[in-house]
Design a protein around this motif. Structure first.
Motif, short mmCIF file in Angstrom:
data_model
loop_
_atom_site.label_atom_id
_atom_site.label_comp_id
_atom_site.label_asym_id
_atom_site.label_seq_id
_atom_site.Cartn_x
_atom_site.Cartn_y
_atom_site.Cartn_z
N ARG A 1 5.26 -11.78 19.78
CA ARG A 1 4.64 -11.95 20.77
C ARG A 1 3.73 -12.81 20.28
N SER A 2 2.86 -13.13 19.41
CA SER A 2 1.23 -13.63 18.76
C SER A 2 1.71 -15.14 18.21
N GLY A 3 3.16 -15.02 17.90
CA GLY A 3 3.76 -15.88 17.03
C GLY A 3 3.46 -16.02 15.34
N LEU A 4 3.59 -14.58 15.17
CA LEU A 4 3.01 -14.13 13.91
C LEU A 4 4.43 -13.82 12.85
N VAL A 5 4.02 -13.38 11.70
CA VAL A 5 4.86 -12.60 11.02
C VAL A 5 4.89 -11.31 10.90
N PRO A 6 5.76 -10.27 11.18
CA PRO A 6 5.17 -8.71 11.27
C PRO A 6 5.14 -8.63 9.86
N ASN A 7 4.29 -7.87 9.58
CA ASN A 7 4.13 -7.01 8.56
C ASN A 7 5.18 -6.17 7.72
N ALA A 8 5.73 -5.95 8.92
CA ALA A 8 6.87 -4.50 8.18
C ALA A 8 8.27 -4.43 8.77
N GLY A 9 9.14 -4.11 8.25
CA GLY A 9 10.71 -4.33 8.94
C GLY A 9 11.23 -5.56 8.90
N ARG B 1 8.65 -3.89 -3.25
CA ARG B 1 7.77 -2.14 -2.58
C ARG B 1 9.51 -1.30 -2.78
N GLU B 2 10.54 -1.46 -2.95
CA GLU B 2 11.12 -0.42 -2.86
C GLU B 2 12.18 0.10 -3.62
N ARG B 3 11.69 -1.52 -4.67
CA ARG B 3 11.73 -0.91 -6.21
C ARG B 3 10.22 -0.24 -7.24
N LYS B 4 10.47 0.09 -6.90
CA LYS B 4 7.94 0.30 -6.35
C LYS B 4 7.09 -0.56 -7.91
N PHE B 5 7.54 -1.20 -6.86
CA PHE B 5 6.56 -2.88 -7.14
C PHE B 5 5.83 -2.54 -6.68
N ALA B 6 4.18 -2.34 -7.35
CA ALA B 6 2.72 -3.11 -6.27
C ALA B 6 2.96 -4.75 -5.80
N THR B 7 3.03 -5.03 -4.54
CA THR B 7 2.86 -6.40 -4.31
C THR B 7 1.32 -6.45 -3.58
N SER B 8 1.21 -7.94 -2.96
CA SER B 8 -0.02 -8.18 -2.86
C SER B 8 0.24 -9.59 -2.96
N GLU B 9 -0.21 -10.14 -1.36
CA GLU B 9 0.31 -11.19 -0.39
C GLU B 9 -1.17 -12.12 -0.35
N VAL B 10 -1.66 -13.15 -1.33
CA VAL B 10 -2.63 -13.91 -0.82
C VAL B 10 -2.50 -14.84 -0.27
N GLN B 11 -3.21 -15.69 0.91
CA GLN B 11 -3.16 -16.89 1.90
C GLN B 11 -4.22 -17.31 1.10
N LEU C 1 -3.87 -5.61 -1.54
CA LEU C 1 -2.84 -4.87 -2.19
C LEU C 1 -2.36 -3.49 -1.66
N GLU C 2 -0.66 -3.46 -1.97
CA GLU C 2 -0.22 -2.33 -1.47
C GLU C 2 1.16 -1.99 -2.47
N THR C 3 1.10 -0.52 -1.63
CA THR C 3 2.48 -0.22 -2.61
C THR C 3 3.31 1.07 -1.91
N ALA C 4 4.47 0.85 -1.52
CA ALA C 4 5.12 1.74 -0.80
C ALA C 4 4.56 2.91 -0.27
N ALA C 5 4.10 3.94 -1.56
CA ALA C 5 3.70 5.45 -1.13
C ALA C 5 2.37 5.12 -0.66
N ASP C 6 1.32 4.31 -0.97
CA ASP C 6 0.15 3.86 0.04
C ASP C 6 0.16 2.97 0.66
N GLY C 7 0.97 2.42 1.10
CA GLY C 7 0.62 1.54 2.46
C GLY C 7 -0.06 0.23 1.77
N PRO C 8 -0.78 -0.34 2.29
CA PRO C 8 -1.74 -1.04 1.91
C PRO C 8 -2.72 -0.59 1.84
N ASN C 9 -3.91 -1.32 1.55
CA ASN C 9 -5.27 -1.22 1.29
C ASN C 9 -4.96 0.35 -0.98
#
Length: 456
Positions: free
Chosen positions: A15-23, A75-85, A107-115
């Motif tokens: 609705r705001s023209g942004l990329v969703p963080n999930a889904g 993250r589904e493959r148990k990698f941690a991820t981080s997106e830096v703009q 920093l984000e993981t499937a188990a702990d989410g963001p932060n």
């Protein structure tokens, strides 16, 4: 069926023209082949190697969407991820300490989410303590437990400590402060190791260190994070550096520093100094082919240059550099259909009836016509318009888009590239004449970070 909270988050972002963080998997299209190629890369990285993937695409091809989607799959493959703009003022590429700080913040993981940084550190320390209990028979109530844990910690970080002892020192002090219930000191130490620049001297004194994490130290700290992840059972870390083309708007000296920072990262990956790191870098064609971009540093350009002269369907997606293709009418329609199906309507039957397949096809044609037939520039506005139409249908029983909808591409709502296309100017005009920006001064207050639009 998408659960309501996730579908609502997706729609709110669009609705705001942004990329969703999930889904993103609910409406991603045209990325399956790239995901397959990246999965092969991740298999290699999970074996303790380092690798990079450079994603090239023009405005509207969905570089940010693709990178974020790849992160979700990783993250589904148990990698941690981080997106830096990357940005000129907030996160300049040549300030590696700032890039590192943003990396930790995202920093984000499937188990702990963001932060997830604190959870990763505490999980690793818990494993170290568990090893002390199992291997040495010392339980947590034993007075020597803290000392034994810190010794085990030192053993596990021995190689890294030879290059930068501060990382292990601060982790040891963090563990002791937590063990003793001094949570203020513990949080201060964790913030320092995360690259935060303002830490009280009394906190650092507890660790026997001083100063702050500078550019070179940040790379060693990144190696430390990779080691913590691998020892905690993670396959590795995917880091996205998005919008690196902003370096083209810096002055020549700063551009050179930024390109050298990229080359340094590539050298460290090649020398296996960052095992477990998968570095994803996105940029426009001008960045990859222009002399204010990669061609400004020949050795770097030669490493990632790929010949794209053939048909796109025969592209080598295993190459270091890959390109994203623009949207087509059919692909845009597919996305619209999927968004309609996941829209969290209070009146789903009314949505299905009035926002029909025929209406969606017509809306695609309307929006792309408004941009001179350039489908690549249409996704952001198409999705915003679609959400607006569905909102009105869901709220107002009398609203029928066949009778009441009128597309208005208000100039004030358009980006520079969209404006150029709407008024029949070459899209490049929107970016080619921007003045070079000066390098941000040390200590200057950075601009507030912007959330990424859907178009990138």
């Amino acid at each position: 069926m998408v659960v309501v909270p996730e579908s609502q988050a997706i729609v709110n972002a669009l609705r705001s023209g942004l990329v969703p963080n999930a889904g993103l998997d609910h409406f991603a299209t045209g990325l399956d082949a790239l995901v397959d190629a990246v999965n092969e890369d991740l298999d290699f990285v999970a074996g303790g190697k380092g690798l990079s993937k450079w994603i090239r695409g023009e405005y509207g091809t969905g570089k940010t969407f693709a990178a974020r989607y790849l992160c979700a799959k990783a993250r589904e493959r148990k990698f941690a991820t981080s997106e830096v703009q990357i940005s000129i003022n907030d996160t300049p590429l040549h300030h590696l300490e700032t890039v590192y700080r943003r990396l930790i913040e995202k920093l984000e993981t499937a188990a702990d989410g963001p932060n997830a940084f604190q959870a990763i550190v505490e999980g690793w320390l818990y494993q170290v303590g568990d090893e002390v209990v199992r291997l040495r028979g010392i339980n947590e109530d034993d007075p020597g437990f803290a000392d034994a844990t810190e010794q085990r910690l030192e053993d596990k970080l021995a190689d890294l400590s030879k290059r930068n002892p501060a990382f292990a020192q601060v982790l040891r002090a963090y563990h002791r402060a937590t063990h003793e219930g001094d949570f203020a000191t513990a949080q201060g130490l964790l913030a320092w190791i995360a690259g935060q620049p303002h830490t009280e001297r009394s906190v650092l004194k507890a660790a026997g260190t001083k100063g702050k994490v500078d550019g070179q130290a940040s790379l060693t700290f990144l190696a430390g994070l990779l080691q913590l992840l691998r020892q905690s059972g993670y396959a590795g870390l995917v880091v996205v550096l998005d919008e690196v083309e902003t370096v083209q708007r810096m002055n020549a000296q700063t551009r050179e520093k930024s390109l050298n920072a990229l080359r340094q990262l590539m050298d460290m990956l090649a020398n296996e100094e960052l095992p477990g790191l998968y570095l994803v870098i996105t940029g426009t064609r001008d960045f990859f082919e222009g002399y204010k971009g990669l061609k400004g540093l020949a050795p770097l350009y030669q490493r990632v240059q790929v010949n794209f002269s053939g048909e796109a369907r025969f592209d080598n997606l295993k190459a270091t550099q890959v390109r994203l293709m623009p949207f087509t009418d059919e692909r845009l329609l597919t996305v619209g259909l999927r968004i309609r199906d996941l829209y969290p309507a209070k009146n789903p039957a009314r949505i299905a009836e009035r926002v029909s397949d025929a209406f969606l096809r017509g809306l695609v044609a309307q929006v792309t016509a408004g941009f001179g037939g350039k489908v690549a520039l249409a996704p952001r506005m198409f999705l915003r318009e679609l959400i607006d139409v569905m909102d009105r249908v869901d709220i107002h029983e009398a609203y029928d888009p066949k009778d009441h909808h009128k597309l208005e591409l208000d100039d004030a709502k358009l980006t520079a590239e969209e404006l150029a296309a709407k008024h029949g100017r070459p899209v490049e005009v929107a970016t080619e004449d921007r003045a070079e920006a000066p390098e941000p001064s040390e200590g200057a207050e950075p601009a507030a970070p912007k959330r990424k639009r859907l178009d990138g």
